[in-house]
Design an enzyme around this catalytic site. Sequence first.
Site, mmCIF file in Angstrom:
data_model
loop_
_atom_site.group_PDB
_atom_site.id
_atom_site.type_symbol
_atom_site.label_atom_id
_atom_site.label_comp_id
_atom_site.label_asym_id
_atom_site.label_seq_id
_atom_site.Cartn_x
_atom_site.Cartn_y
_atom_site.Cartn_z
ATOM 1 C CB SER A 1 -0.958 -0.037 1.173
ATOM 2 O OG SER A 1 -1.709 -1.218 1.071
ATOM 3 N NE ARG B 1 5.515 10.543 -4.552
ATOM 4 C CZ ARG B 1 4.240 10.411 -4.901
ATOM 5 N NH1 ARG B 1 3.333 10.130 -4.003
ATOM 6 N NH2 ARG B 1 3.849 10.539 -6.151
ATOM 7 C CG ASP C 1 -4.260 0.151 1.840
ATOM 8 O OD1 ASP C 1 -4.300 0.896 0.843
ATOM 9 O OD2 ASP C 1 -3.800 0.520 2.947
HETATM 10 C C1 BGC Z 1 -0.267 5.124 0.651
HETATM 11 C C2 BGC Z 1 -1.440 4.457 -0.027
HETATM 12 C C3 BGC Z 1 -2.266 3.690 0.981
HETATM 13 C C4 BGC Z 1 -2.626 4.567 2.158
HETATM 14 C C5 BGC Z 1 -3.405 3.813 3.222
HETATM 15 C C6 BGC Z 1 -0.736 5.936 1.844
HETATM 16 O O1 BGC Z 1 0.362 6.456 2.532
HETATM 17 O O2 BGC Z 1 0.435 5.951 -0.247
HETATM 18 O O3 BGC Z 1 -0.986 3.590 -1.048
HETATM 19 O O4 BGC Z 1 -3.420 3.238 0.343
HETATM 20 O O5 BGC Z 1 -1.465 5.105 2.730
HETATM 21 O O6 BGC Z 1 -2.696 2.726 3.680
#
Ligand code: BGC
Length: 493
Positions: A157, A172, A210
């Site tokens: 995620s 990133r 996620d």
């Molecule tokens: C990430 C996402 C993720 C979200 C919740 C963010 O920091 O970049 O990809 O879905 O957090 O987990």
Amino acid sequence: MVHLGPKKPPSRKGSMADVPRDLLEQISQLETLFTIDTQKLNIIVDHFIKELEKGLSKEGGSIPMIPTWVMTMPDGKEKGTYLALDMGGTNLRVCEVELLGNRDFDITQSKYHMPPEMKTGSSEQLWDYIADCLQAFLQSHHPNGAGEELSLGFTFSYPCSQTAIHNGVLQRWTKGFDIDNVEGHDVQPMLEAALKRKNVPITVTALINDTTGTMVASNYTDPETQMGVIFGTGCNAAYFDVVKNIPKLEGLIDLDPETPMAINCEWGAFDNEHVVLPRTKYDVQIDEDSPRPNQQAFEKMIAGLYLGEIHRLVMLDLHEQGFIFENQNVEGLKKSYSIDASLLSQIEEDPFENLTEVEDLFMSRFSIQTTEPERKLLRRLAELIGTRSARLSAAGVAAICKKMGIEKCHVGADGSVFNKYPHFQERGAQALADIFGWKDIPPADHPIKVQPAEDGSGVGAALIAALTLKRMKEGLPVGMKPEIIEKLALEHK
Ligand code: BGC
């Protein structure tokens, strides 16, 4: 599952009559800084819609709006056994999910602690550790071998650009991760190489965010679900768009314009250019001191990782200005990120009029003796930070609904802030009602309802692996054409 919907946000009892004037003034200044009224919320939503569209355009914008190659919702008939792996901030979770073909499932899971130093360690360490956990899972659940090579839905995620469902180049790190040599690389070959080194018979079938997993899992049990959101350590949303609305895919795919495509918005990056969000000096400081300044502007005002830190910075500032904790040693408050969102929850949940639980908490955790008026300020501050987070989160949900012309739907939501932060759900529902003008509609009847999701990184990941294998079997695409993927990879080098 029956969802009664959120109640109205509580009106706080407890009088401010005994709070001295100078503290009352500070409270009132904090209220001005942290309150987002409906007018401002609507301005944010309007700008958000434009930025969502910009993210889908050829020129792109701050919000990545990543096509995930998840192009079908489950029909509930999916069957089979799949592995799911979720790399969260504190734990690695491995699940074996059996889809039963009647919108139901069985799940077996194990959690493996992720050592905190791994968040800033080396890439090899990370992939080897993940492969070891998968191996340990197989050994304990399939001591005689799993038979055939197992398909894995890998929930990773972080913002990843995807040319196909099973791959993803990490744009990133977010959420405080800072591991070298992963940004700019496709994570799937790195994991598969580690699995191979250790002879673990698993193939990565799908790489999943996620939010996408949450949306698909919730849709499996509740077909009215059209969006998945996470309000946890980080925050983000996924929804289904259609190919004709994604100009940046033009020339890269050969799909019917009406084909659905799940978009991982990565909306944490909303307003990185600071046009519309009412950032306070505390938000600016958090950003400047973070491993990735100028990124995730929206997330840094909302997500669980940052809520406690905002509270800590305000407390220290008020102390330095001589308003609170006079003659107290505040060393215990000086360590960055020493306060997490659960402390704010505890402050908000103290049932006593004179906030004696907060008093004990500050004494035991920080050796600080607080006065009752100080505690009232601390509680008001927690309410303000929590409410701002919920209202901004609702602005994101509203923006997606308005962009897509959705007037009625369910939104599957997960994450520690959504599930555990007191009144987050009611405050978010109130903000949606403010934005859409649902004045006389009780929360349980709101047309757009954000409600607890099914397990996205377990069931959702397994479903997406199942849907992917089915598409592949039917000869349907699960990514760009191989020659385009190759061309893009060459350009990237
Ligand atoms: C990430 C996402 C993720 C979200 C919740 C963010 O920091 O970049 O990809 O879905 O957090 O987990």
